[in-house]
Motif scaffolding. Structure first.
Motif, PDB file in Angstrom:
ATOM      1  N   PHE A   1      43.366 -11.552  11.170  1.00 26.76           N
ATOM      2  CA  PHE A   1      43.995 -11.251  10.042  1.00 26.76           C
ATOM      3  C   PHE A   1      43.522 -11.078   8.862  1.00 26.76           C
ATOM      4  N   GLY A   2      44.065 -10.455   7.781  1.00 30.36           N
ATOM      5  CA  GLY A   2      43.610  -9.938   6.688  1.00 30.36           C
ATOM      6  C   GLY A   2      42.433 -10.550   5.922  1.00 30.36           C
ATOM      7  N   THR A   3      41.276 -10.754   5.442  1.00 33.29           N
ATOM      8  CA  THR A   3      40.783 -11.693   4.491  1.00 33.29           C
ATOM      9  C   THR A   3      41.780 -11.600   3.301  1.00 33.29           C
ATOM     10  N   GLU A   4      42.147 -10.330   2.448  1.00 33.94           N
ATOM     11  CA  GLU A   4      42.531  -9.786   1.719  1.00 33.94           C
ATOM     12  C   GLU A   4      44.171  -9.898   1.115  1.00 33.94           C
ATOM     13  N   ASP A   5      44.831  -9.152   2.509  1.00 37.33           N
ATOM     14  CA  ASP A   5      46.403  -9.708   2.644  1.00 37.33           C
ATOM     15  C   ASP A   5      45.978 -10.370   4.172  1.00 37.33           C
ATOM     16  N   PHE A   6      46.671 -11.464   3.639  1.00 38.18           N
ATOM     17  CA  PHE A   6      46.902 -12.627   4.861  1.00 38.18           C
ATOM     18  C   PHE A   6      46.997 -12.776   5.813  1.00 38.18           C
ATOM     19  N   LEU A   7      48.953 -12.050   5.661  1.00 35.22           N
ATOM     20  CA  LEU A   7      49.447 -11.831   5.996  1.00 35.22           C
ATOM     21  C   LEU A   7      49.647 -10.984   7.343  1.00 35.22           C
ATOM     22  N   LYS A   8      48.706  -9.655   6.791  1.00 35.49           N
ATOM     23  CA  LYS A   8      48.787  -8.665   7.146  1.00 35.49           C
ATOM     24  C   LYS A   8      47.592  -8.882   8.915  1.00 35.49           C
ATOM     25  N   ASP A   9      48.868  -9.187  10.046  1.00 30.92           N
ATOM     26  CA  ASP A   9      48.342  -9.315  11.272  1.00 30.92           C
ATOM     27  C   ASP A   9      46.811  -7.984  11.898  1.00 30.92           C
TER      28      ASP A   9
END
Length: 160
Positions: free
Chosen positions: A100-108
């Protein structure tokens, strides 16, 4: 049952596991610390749910975090998105993982059980500079599995 007894039943096993892992990992990773952290997320059938209660998290400095949730242990580490262009993805097939994203951690980018092909496809055009990988491990797994995973992450250039 009183609330403090309930909390003790929940947290005592996590504290025991944390102490066990600290003893095990301190031999190889002397830059080891830990703390109680809340605000973690877990996947549900509807998406993500935030956990308000604290869990122990061990930090292997420069390598990864090991989150001891109520359900399982998760080893999380980052890899540069730039390095992923040249990464030997077949090494990731050894362990189940999510990305998942590190900046947008809810982006799978990959869910548990996804193929490497699906991960590569989802990473196309990402604006993230780092991708976070989470490797779930059952508390019933032998500790050798955790140690081999940490060695693999170290050799492959993962960091926290």
């Amino acid at each position: 049952m009183k609330i403090h007894e309930t909390l003790e039943q929940i947290y005592a096993p996590l504290e025991e596991k944390r102490a066990e892992l600290m003893r095990l990992l301190a031999k190889k990773y002397p830059a080891l610390s830990w703390g109680w952290y809340s605000g973690h997320y877990h996947r549900t059938s509807d998406g993500w749910a935030k956990e308000s209660y604290p869990i122990p998290v061990l930090t292997v400095e420069g390598l990864c975090d090991i989150e001891l949730s109520l359900r399982e242990m998760n080893v999380t580490a980052k890899l540069s998105a730039r390095e992923l262009d040249h990464y030997a993805y077949d090494l990731l097939q050894t362990y189940p993982f999510e990305a998942f994203g590190t900046e947008d951690f809810l982006k799978d980018y990959a869910r548990r059980g996804d193929s490497i092909h699906n991960l590569k496809k989802n990473l196309l055009g990402t604006k993230e500079t780092f991708i976070t990988f989470s490797f779930p491990l059952s508390y019933n797994e032998p500790t050798d599995l955790l140690l081999s995973l940490l060695s693999l992450l170290e050799s492959e250039g993962f960091s926290n």
